[in-house]
Design a protein around this motif. Structure first.
Motif, PDB file in Angstrom:
ATOM      1  N   SER A   2       0.826  -1.198   0.000  1.00 38.40           N
ATOM      2  CA  SER A   2       0.000   0.000   0.000  1.00 38.40           C
ATOM      3  C   SER A   2       0.865   1.255   0.000  1.00 38.40           C
ATOM      4  O   SER A   2       0.484   2.269  -0.538  1.00 38.40           O
ATOM      5  CB  SER A   2      -0.910   0.013   1.221  1.00 38.40           C
ATOM      6  OG  SER A   2      -0.128   0.136   2.387  1.00 38.40           O
TER       7      SER A   2
ATOM      8  N   ILE B 168     -10.688   5.845   0.897  1.00 43.56           N
ATOM      9  CA  ILE B 168      -9.413   5.769   0.156  1.00 43.56           C
ATOM     10  C   ILE B 168      -8.925   7.178  -0.183  1.00 43.56           C
ATOM     11  O   ILE B 168      -7.759   7.519   0.029  1.00 43.56           O
ATOM     12  CB  ILE B 168      -9.594   4.970  -1.151  1.00 43.56           C
ATOM     13  CG1 ILE B 168      -9.988   3.530  -0.849  1.00 43.56           C
ATOM     14  CG2 ILE B 168      -8.331   5.037  -1.998  1.00 43.56           C
ATOM     15  CD1 ILE B 168      -8.843   2.605  -0.623  1.00 43.56           C
ATOM     16  N   SER B 206      -4.965   7.558  -6.517  1.00 40.85           N
ATOM     17  CA  SER B 206      -6.106   7.081  -5.732  1.00 40.85           C
ATOM     18  C   SER B 206      -7.368   7.096  -6.580  1.00 40.85           C
ATOM     19  O   SER B 206      -8.254   6.266  -6.367  1.00 40.85           O
ATOM     20  CB  SER B 206      -6.284   7.923  -4.469  1.00 40.85           C
ATOM     21  OG  SER B 206      -6.390   9.278  -4.802  1.00 40.85           O
ATOM     22  N   THR B 209      -7.348   3.787  -8.267  1.00 38.48           N
ATOM     23  CA  THR B 209      -7.735   2.696  -7.361  1.00 38.48           C
ATOM     24  C   THR B 209      -9.248   2.675  -7.145  1.00 38.48           C
ATOM     25  O   THR B 209      -9.891   1.626  -7.272  1.00 38.48           O
ATOM     26  CB  THR B 209      -7.031   2.846  -5.997  1.00 38.48           C
ATOM     27  OG1 THR B 209      -5.620   2.898  -6.222  1.00 38.48           O
ATOM     28  CG2 THR B 209      -7.351   1.687  -5.084  1.00 38.48           C
ATOM     29  N   GLY B 280      -5.886  -1.156  -2.871  1.00 38.54           N
ATOM     30  CA  GLY B 280      -7.288  -1.076  -2.494  1.00 38.54           C
ATOM     31  C   GLY B 280      -7.669  -2.120  -1.468  1.00 38.54           C
ATOM     32  O   GLY B 280      -8.468  -1.865  -0.579  1.00 38.54           O
ATOM     33  N   ALA B 283      -5.762  -0.899   1.948  1.00 42.59           N
ATOM     34  CA  ALA B 283      -6.145   0.406   2.497  1.00 42.59           C
ATOM     35  C   ALA B 283      -7.465   0.273   3.222  1.00 42.59           C
ATOM     36  O   ALA B 283      -8.350  -0.456   2.798  1.00 42.59           O
ATOM     37  CB  ALA B 283      -6.260   1.438   1.395  1.00 42.59           C
TER      38      ALA B 283
END
Lengths: 325, 288
Positions: A2, B168, B206, B209, B280, B283
């Motif tokens: 991540s 996210i 992001s 994602t 993804g 997170a």
């Protein structure tokens, strides 16, 4: 993994800019400015709040409303649905399906998570050894999780077919007798649990692997110097240090597994009889499964399911909060 | 894929020795992966097996005489379903990003009063079973007369992705340095302008994602399709497969061919955007 994404974008701030507002004209009073800032802040949030109210809160309210009234398809049209209080809930508790559905929900959730977690943990530790191709193979493990559930479920249905399925063929080639995976009341629940474990392994693997990445390698090196072997390293270092991540993985797994509907519905429709009926399946059966829908009992079962899911959900939030602190 | 290849080519010096020592682990890893992916192999295998060989015992483990009848059937019968799913997936992505990104910007940078409560509600929202949301939507759509409309399905599908998207985006946008925003402000940009021309471009990763998951969830959705959109003209591919199983119980060649085609988006996304997928999954669940 991540961290590669949530990396902090390094700012290209022009240097020499004053950080304070020293050279600017005097600004409005603090209080007024605060109020204006709050207005902007809420302006940006407003769409999502409206969205949540209209598309989450209202359907959920509607669901509660359905469960305390006696709704039929007719009631939707003429708007007449008598208030019956908890009658739907009482009826649900006394329904002969309630007992089996409760047991199946517990078995389905518990067994699925036990296997998903154990296998996911074993694979995470295995792939963490960083051998040739390890990252490629680990990426391939994600595929089952990303496929549409109807694809996975129908593939498993055919693999578990009594006469022509590949699984029975393998069992028979080892001298066993074929199993009626989807049509025998003894095996239907086992069959859907197997398929569900397969789908859940990637999720457990990825989260536990990211947990492993956060354990400092120094600890392992120190342990090696002290002469610890592989199993000691796992049980004395990895396992205790992974406890927080494990707790979160398991609780999230509980919340997700309680909701599982697609796999069971596509493979067995909850049958034969009610031998693989869980709460989610039962609720759908009542509401949409027949030509004469029973929305009110369906909503009652649904609300029961929400309560169970939320209990685990709040537990998860507590655990996560304690870890952040 | 690129990230995989760079990682492979960047192996540290001395890895050749390591490679020799760990070849048995690679072998074991290959065996595990083969077992895990066997159902997918089987799906492809069955999709190429001719109908008359489908029920042979033992089943043919490799399609030596492959047939493409199943795929021809897909093209002849399922194309409209695939088109609907594509439109609904893209619509869901758009709606999700438009609703989620501004809220996340505010939560991450503008410190709204009650922001903590909102984040909490969003976390809880993800825990509500889809079957139940579907029932609520059904009751509402029936009253409004918008059952079986693609727009209704897009709204329902977006409920899967919006809470996830806000979380996210918030996680990512909190990482954007405040200096960047003060600089924009000094240059005379308002909050909206800062959001559109500074925050959004910086948050590209992001956005990828969130879009990816919003699309995959909408594409894979079966519950909302089967409850809110089962009678309309435009039906989704998941319902297409479901109907197929119901109607042509024996025609597994075509069913599996449809399944293979329905898996294509997931496979493409995994290959081109593997690191976004892994981001993804982790997170929201684990905080580093």
């Amino acid at each position: 993994m991540s961290s590669t994404i949530i990396e902090r974008p390094e700012a290209a701030v022009p240097d020499g800019r004053p950080a304070t507002n020293a050279g600017l004209p005097p600004r409005p009073s603090l209080k007024k400015r605060f109020r204006a800032d709050q207005l902007t802040a809420w302006g940006f949030i407003a769409p999502v709040v409206a969205y949540l109210v209209i598309f989450y809160a209202y359907p959920l309210f509607k669901n509660v409303d359905l469960s305390v009234r006696d709704y039929t398809v007719r009631s939707f049209i003429d708007g007449n649905a008598p208030f019956v209080g908890f009658a739907n809930f009482t009826a649900i508790f006394q329904n002969p399906t309630f007992g089996p559905a409760l047991v199946h929900t517990l078995l389905f959730t518990g067994i699925s998570i036990a296997f998903q977690f154990t296998i996911g943990m074993a694979l995470a530790v295995f792939f963490f050894q960083n051998f040739r191709l390890s990252s490629t193979l680990r990426a391939l493990f994600l595929v089952p999780w990303l496929l549409p559930l109807i694809v996975s479920a129908s593939t498993w249905s055919w693999m578990m077919n009594s006469d022509s399925g590949v699984i029975n063929s393998v069992i028979q080639s080892f001298g066993g007798t074929g199993i009626n995976w989807l049509t025998s009341p003894h095996w239907a629940l086992v069959a859907v649990i197997i398929a569900n474990i397969w789908i859940g392994i990637p999720f457990n693997l990825v989260i536990l692997y990211s947990g492993l990445q956060n354990i400092s390698t120094d600890i392992y090196e120190a342990a090696s110097l002290d002469g610890a072997n592989a199993s000691q390293k796992f049980w004395r270092i990895t396992f205790p240090l992974l406890k927080p991540v494990s707790a979160i993985t398991i609780l999230l797994g509980l919340v997700y597994t309680l909701k599982v509907f697609d796999i069971i519905w596509i493979m067995t429709k909850g049958g034969p009889g009610d031998s693989s009926t869980t709460f989610a399946i039962w609720s759908y059966q009542l509401g949409f499964g027949s030509t004469l829908p029973d929305f009110s009992p369906a909503a009652a079962v649904g609300n029961l399911l929400i309560v169970i899911a939320l209990i685990f959900g709040f537990l998860y939030l507590r655990v996560q909060k304690r870890q952040d602190a | 894929m690129s990230s995989i290849t760079t990682r492979l080519s960047n192996v540290a010096p001395g890895s050749r020795r390591r490679g020799r020592r760990t070849w048995h682990k690679t072998l074991l890893g290959l065996v595990f992966t083969a077992i895990m992916l066997f159902p997918i192999y089987w799906m492809v295998n069955v999709s190429l097996t001719p109908a008359d060989r489908m029920r042979s015992s033992p089943p043919s483990w490799f399609p030596f005489a492959p047939t493409f009848d199943g795929y021809i059937a897909v093209i002849q019968q399922q194309l409209p379903y695939l088109g609907t799913s594509l439109v609904i997936g893209l619509g869901t992505v758009l709606l999700t990003v438009v609703v989620a990104a501004p809220a996340a910007y505010s939560l991450a940078k503008l410190r709204p009063k009650g922001g903590g409560a909102l984040s909490f509600v969003l976390l809880v929202a993800q825990m509500i079973p889809q079957v139940i949301v579907a029932m609520g939507f059904y009751a509402i759509y029936l009253n409004l007369g918008i059952l079986n409309q693609p727009a209704g399905l897009i709204i329902a599908d977006s409920t899967l992705a919006v809470p996830f998207g806000v979380l996210i985006f918030t996680a990512f946008m909190s990482g954007i340095p405040d200096e960047l925003m003060s600089a924009a402000k000094l240059d005379g940009a308002g909050t909206m302008r800062t959001f559109l021309s500074v925050v959004l471009p910086v948050s590209r990763n992001s956005i990828v994602t969130v879009s990816l998951f919003a699309f995959l969830w909408a594409w894979s959705d079966f519950v909302f399709s089967s409850t809110l959109n089962s009678g309309g003209d435009a039906q989704t591919i998941t319902l297409g497969i479901y109907r197929y199983i119901g109607n042509n119980n024996q025609d597994w060649n075509s069913i599996m061919a449809t399944a293979v085609v329905a898996s294509i988006p997931a496979t493409i996304l995994l290959i081109v955007a593997q690191r976004y997928v892994a981001a993804g999954v982790t997170a929201g669940a684990v905080k580093d």
